[in-house]
Design an enzyme around this catalytic site. Structure first.
Site, PDB file in Angstrom:
ATOM      1  N   HIS A 199     -16.731  31.838 -31.175  1.00 30.37           N
ATOM      2  CA  HIS A 199     -16.721  31.733 -29.717  1.00 30.37           C
ATOM      3  C   HIS A 199     -18.045  31.270 -29.103  1.00 30.37           C
ATOM      4  CE1 HIS A 199     -18.763  35.647 -29.867  1.00 30.37           C
ATOM      5  NE2 HIS A 199     -19.177  35.384 -28.649  1.00 30.37           N
TER       6      HIS A 199
HETATM    7  C1  UD1 Z   1     -20.283  35.709 -23.268  1.00 30.55           C
HETATM    8  C2  UD1 Z   1     -21.756  35.909 -23.636  1.00 30.55           C
HETATM    9  C3  UD1 Z   1     -21.897  35.959 -25.137  1.00 30.55           C
HETATM   10  C4  UD1 Z   1     -20.981  37.007 -25.732  1.00 30.55           C
HETATM   11  C5  UD1 Z   1     -19.562  36.813 -25.261  1.00 30.55           C
HETATM   12  C6  UD1 Z   1     -18.759  37.981 -25.717  1.00 30.55           C
HETATM   13  C7  UD1 Z   1     -23.233  34.859 -21.984  1.00 30.55           C
HETATM   14  C8  UD1 Z   1     -24.180  33.768 -21.730  1.00 30.55           C
HETATM   15  N1  UD1 Z   1     -22.571  34.804 -23.152  1.00 30.55           N
HETATM   16  O1  UD1 Z   1     -19.883  34.470 -23.782  1.00 30.55           O
HETATM   17  O2  UD1 Z   1     -23.230  36.327 -25.451  1.00 30.55           O
HETATM   18  O3  UD1 Z   1     -21.022  36.875 -27.127  1.00 30.55           O
HETATM   19  O4  UD1 Z   1     -19.531  36.771 -23.828  1.00 30.55           O
HETATM   20  O5  UD1 Z   1     -17.431  37.707 -25.861  1.00 30.55           O
HETATM   21  O6  UD1 Z   1     -23.089  35.755 -21.182  1.00 30.55           O
HETATM   22  N2  UD1 Z   1     -12.967  32.852 -20.245  1.00 30.55           N
HETATM   23  C9  UD1 Z   1     -11.654  33.118 -19.982  1.00 30.55           C
HETATM   24  N3  UD1 Z   1     -11.309  34.419 -19.718  1.00 30.55           N
HETATM   25  C10 UD1 Z   1     -12.201  35.441 -19.686  1.00 30.55           C
HETATM   26  C11 UD1 Z   1     -13.546  35.142 -19.945  1.00 30.55           C
HETATM   27  C12 UD1 Z   1     -13.921  33.844 -20.227  1.00 30.55           C
HETATM   28  O7  UD1 Z   1     -10.808  32.233 -20.020  1.00 30.55           O
HETATM   29  O8  UD1 Z   1     -11.812  36.589 -19.447  1.00 30.55           O
HETATM   30  C13 UD1 Z   1     -13.356  31.464 -20.588  1.00 30.55           C
HETATM   31  C14 UD1 Z   1     -13.774  30.641 -19.377  1.00 30.55           C
HETATM   32  O9  UD1 Z   1     -13.339  29.342 -19.572  1.00 30.55           O
HETATM   33  C15 UD1 Z   1     -15.277  30.685 -19.449  1.00 30.55           C
HETATM   34  C16 UD1 Z   1     -15.528  30.730 -20.946  1.00 30.55           C
HETATM   35  O10 UD1 Z   1     -14.457  31.493 -21.474  1.00 30.55           O
HETATM   36  O11 UD1 Z   1     -15.890  29.583 -18.843  1.00 30.55           O
HETATM   37  C17 UD1 Z   1     -16.842  31.357 -21.316  1.00 30.55           C
HETATM   38  O12 UD1 Z   1     -16.940  32.667 -20.752  1.00 30.55           O
HETATM   39  P1  UD1 Z   1     -18.391  33.285 -20.437  1.00 30.55           P
HETATM   40  O13 UD1 Z   1     -18.209  34.668 -19.947  1.00 30.55           O
HETATM   41  O14 UD1 Z   1     -19.161  32.362 -19.578  1.00 30.55           O
HETATM   42  O15 UD1 Z   1     -19.093  33.264 -21.823  1.00 30.55           O
HETATM   43  P2  UD1 Z   1     -18.588  33.771 -23.254  1.00 30.55           P
HETATM   44  O16 UD1 Z   1     -18.379  32.582 -24.117  1.00 30.55           O
HETATM   45  O17 UD1 Z   1     -17.479  34.717 -23.104  1.00 30.55           O
HETATM   46  N1  UDP Z   2     -13.710  42.180 -30.823  1.00 28.29           N
HETATM   47  C1  UDP Z   2     -12.448  42.643 -30.475  1.00 28.29           C
HETATM   48  N2  UDP Z   2     -11.407  41.759 -30.516  1.00 28.29           N
HETATM   49  C2  UDP Z   2     -11.551  40.457 -30.883  1.00 28.29           C
HETATM   50  C3  UDP Z   2     -12.846  40.005 -31.238  1.00 28.29           C
HETATM   51  C4  UDP Z   2     -13.913  40.882 -31.180  1.00 28.29           C
HETATM   52  O1  UDP Z   2     -12.285  43.817 -30.151  1.00 28.29           O
HETATM   53  O2  UDP Z   2     -10.554  39.723 -30.880  1.00 28.29           O
HETATM   54  C5  UDP Z   2     -14.850  43.110 -30.775  1.00 28.29           C
HETATM   55  C6  UDP Z   2     -15.643  43.227 -32.052  1.00 28.29           C
HETATM   56  O3  UDP Z   2     -15.065  44.196 -32.910  1.00 28.29           O
HETATM   57  C7  UDP Z   2     -17.015  43.617 -31.559  1.00 28.29           C
HETATM   58  C8  UDP Z   2     -17.113  42.926 -30.225  1.00 28.29           C
HETATM   59  O4  UDP Z   2     -15.775  42.606 -29.833  1.00 28.29           O
HETATM   60  O5  UDP Z   2     -17.101  45.004 -31.338  1.00 28.29           O
HETATM   61  C9  UDP Z   2     -17.933  41.678 -30.370  1.00 28.29           C
HETATM   62  O6  UDP Z   2     -17.791  40.928 -29.229  1.00 28.29           O
HETATM   63  P1  UDP Z   2     -17.961  39.344 -29.195  1.00 28.29           P
HETATM   64  O7  UDP Z   2     -17.774  38.777 -30.536  1.00 28.29           O
HETATM   65  O8  UDP Z   2     -17.072  38.877 -28.102  1.00 28.29           O
HETATM   66  O9  UDP Z   2     -19.450  39.179 -28.665  1.00 28.29           O
HETATM   67  P2  UDP Z   2     -20.882  39.230 -29.347  1.00 28.29           P
HETATM   68  O10 UDP Z   2     -20.976  40.471 -30.153  1.00 28.29           O
HETATM   69  O11 UDP Z   2     -21.023  37.971 -30.139  1.00 28.29           O
HETATM   70  O12 UDP Z   2     -21.810  39.222 -28.185  1.00 28.29           O
END
Ligand code: UD1
Ligand code: UDP
Length: 349
Positions: A199
Site C-alpha cells: 500500500h
Molecule cells: C496512510 C499513511 C501511511 C500508513 C497508511 C496505513 C500518510 C502519509 N500515510 O497511507 O503511513 O501506512 O495510512 O494504512 O499518512 N483511501 C480510500 N479509503 C480510505 C482511505 C484511503 O479509498 O478509507 C484511498 C484514497 O484514494 C486516498 C488513498 O487511499 O487518496 C491514500 O490514503 P491516505 O490516507 O492519504 O494514505 P495511505 O496510503 O492510507
Molecule cells: N491490517 C489489518 N488488515 C489488513 C491489513 C493490515 O488489520 O487488511 C493491520 C495489520 O495487522 C497491522 C496494521 O493494520 O496491525 C498495519 O497497518 P498498515 O499496513 O495499514 O500501515 P503501516 O503499519 O504500514 O503504517
C-alpha cells in the site's frame, strides 16, 4: 490528567485499542478521529471489533494531497484543543494525522507524547519519514519501541523525554487468538500460502513498481492472499493491471485485525511494504520479505528475520523461494502500556 489522543489511520486505531482502555483507568481521555481513513474496512471494522473507544470528535478530513489533508486536520483540531485544554496530546506513528496532531498541539503549547517515536528509514522521499521527524522534534515525551529508535533520536540531538517503552503492538499480537473461521472464508490452507500487503505510495503510485510486485507475487511457490488497501485497488484499476492478478494471486478486501493476525500467523511467508505487518510477522516468527530498499525497523533485517527485496521481481521471487529470511522469536519489553502510562502520570506530578 486529561489527554487528547489523535488517531486517523488503520494502524492508529489498532494502537489506540491497546493504550486507550488502560489510559482511561487513570485519566480522562478525549479521542479525536481525523477521518483520514473512512471506508468501513479501514476504520469502522476496528472500532467494532477491538476495544478502541468511540471517538468524541470526528474531523472528516478525508483524502487529498498531503497539504490539503493535513491542513483540514489542523484547522479542525485548533478549536477542539482550545476547548478541551488537555495536559497531553498523544499521537501515534507517522501518518498525516500524527503530524497534524503534533503540530496543532505544539503551536498551542500543549505537550505532545509521541508513541512509536524514533523510527527512521533515512529516506526523506517517504512522507512518513517527514511526519516522524517533525513529530519527534515537537514531542515532550518520546516512547521508543526499540533501542535503535532511541539511538536515532540521540543522533538528532533528542535525549530529553526519551523512553524505551517497547512496542505496543507486541501486546496485541500476543493476546490475539486465531479467528477460527478464516480458513473457511479464504481459499488457502494453513502453512501453504503467502500473505501479501502492498500500500505504500512508493510502490503503488508508480505503475512499473506495482506491475513488478504483482508480477512477482504470481510467481511464488504458493498461492498469495492479497488483502487490498483501497489505494492499491484504485491503482490496479487505474494502471489496468488486473490481468496480473493471476489465479495464484487472490485479491480480497482489507481484512479485520483478528483475521489479519490469524492469516499472518499461519502464512508460509509474509511479503509486505507495511511497517506494522513486517513487525507483527517477525514477532510471530514468520519469514518476512519487505518490498522496500530500507526499513525503519532495522533490527528485523539486521537479525535476518526479514529480508529487503525492493520491488525488483527477480529479487522478490528469489528471496522468497529460497527462504532467505530466518525467523526467530522476537523479544519485547514486559509491558509497554504500563511504562507509557506511568511515565505520563509521573510527568504530571
Ligand atoms: C496512510 C499513511 C501511511 C500508513 C497508511 C496505513 C500518510 C502519509 N500515510 O497511507 O503511513 O501506512 O495510512 O494504512 O499518512 N483511501 C480510500 N479509503 C480510505 C482511505 C484511503 O479509498 O478509507 C484511498 C484514497 O484514494 C486516498 C488513498 O487511499 O487518496 C491514500 O490514503 P491516505 O490516507 O492519504 O494514505 P495511505 O496510503 O492510507
Ligand atoms: N491490517 C489489518 N488488515 C489488513 C491489513 C493490515 O488489520 O487488511 C493491520 C495489520 O495487522 C497491522 C496494521 O493494520 O496491525 C498495519 O497497518 P498498515 O499496513 O495499514 O500501515 P503501516 O503499519 O504500514 O503504517
Amino acid at each position: 490528567m486529561k489527554v487528547v489522543s489523535v488517531v486517523g489511520a488503520r494502524p492508529q486505531f489498532i494502537k489506540a485499542a491497546v493504550l486507550s482502555p488502560r489510559l482511561r483507568e487513570v485519566a480522562q481521555e478525549v479521542l479525536v478521529h481525523t477521518g483520514q481513513h473512512y471506508d468501513p474496512e479501514m476504520s469502522a471494522v476496528f472500532f467494532e471489533s477491538l476495544p478502541v473507544p468511540r471517538p468524541d470528535y470526528t474531523l472528516h478530513a478525508g483524502s487529498g494531497s498531503h497539504g490539503a489533508q493535513t491542513g483540514r486536520m489542523l484547522e479542525a483540531l485548533d478549536p477542539i484543543l482550545q476547548k478541551e485544554a488537555p495536559n497531553w496530546v498523544i499521537v501515534y506513528g507517522d501518518t498525516n494525522s500524527t503530524l497534524a496532531g503534533a503540530l496543532a498541539a505544539a503551536k498551542m503549547q500543549i505537550p505532545v507524547a509521541h508513541v512509536e517515536s524514533g523510527l527512521r528509514s533515512f529516506n526523506r522521499a517517504m512522507p512518513e519519514e517527514i511526519n516522524r521527524v517533525v513529530a519527534d522534534h515537537l514531542a515532550a515525551r518520546l516512547y521508543c519501541p526499540t533501542q535503535q529508535a532511541v539511538d536515532n533520536l540521540g543522533r538528532e540531538g533528542i535525549r530529553q523525554g526519551v523512553v524505551l517503552s517497547g512496542d505496543l503492538m507486541d501486546v496485541l499480537v500476543d493476546r490475539t487468538p486465531d479467528d477460527p473461521g478464516v480458513f473457511s472464508r479464504y481459499p488457502v490452507q494453513p502453512g501453504r500460502y503467502v500473505l501479501a500487503t502492498v500500500h505504500r505510495a512508493q510502490t503503488t503510485d508508480d505503475a512499473m513498481s506495482l506491475q513488478s510486485v504483482l508480477g512477482a507475487l504470481g510467481q511464488l511457490p504458493y498461492p498469495v492472499l492479497l488483502p487490498l488497501h483501497p489505494r492499491t485497488r484504485q491503482k490496479i484499476a487505474q494502471f489496468g493491471l488486473e490481468g496480473l492478478l493471476a489465479r495464484s494471486v487472490i485479491p480480497v478486501p482489507a481484512v479485520g485485525y483478528r483475521e489479519m493476525i490469524t492469516l499472518e500467523r499461519h502464512a508460509w511467508a509474509v511479503v509486505t511494504d507495511s511497517g506494522g505487518v513486517q513487525r507483527e510477522a517477525c514477532r510471530l516468527g514468520v519469514p518476512t520479505y519487505i518490498l522496500r530498499e530500507e526499513t525503519e525497523w532495522g533490527e528485523l533485517v539486521d537479525t535476518g528475520q526479514a529480508v529487503l527485496t525492493g520491488c525488483d521481481p527477480h529479487r522478490i521471487v528469489r528471496a522468497v523461494t529460497e527462504g532467505q529470511a530466518r525467523p526467530h522469536s522476537l523479544a519485547g519489553l514486559a509491558d509497554p502500556v504500563r511504562l507509557i502510562i506511568d511515565d505520563l502520570l509521573q510527568e504530571e506530578l
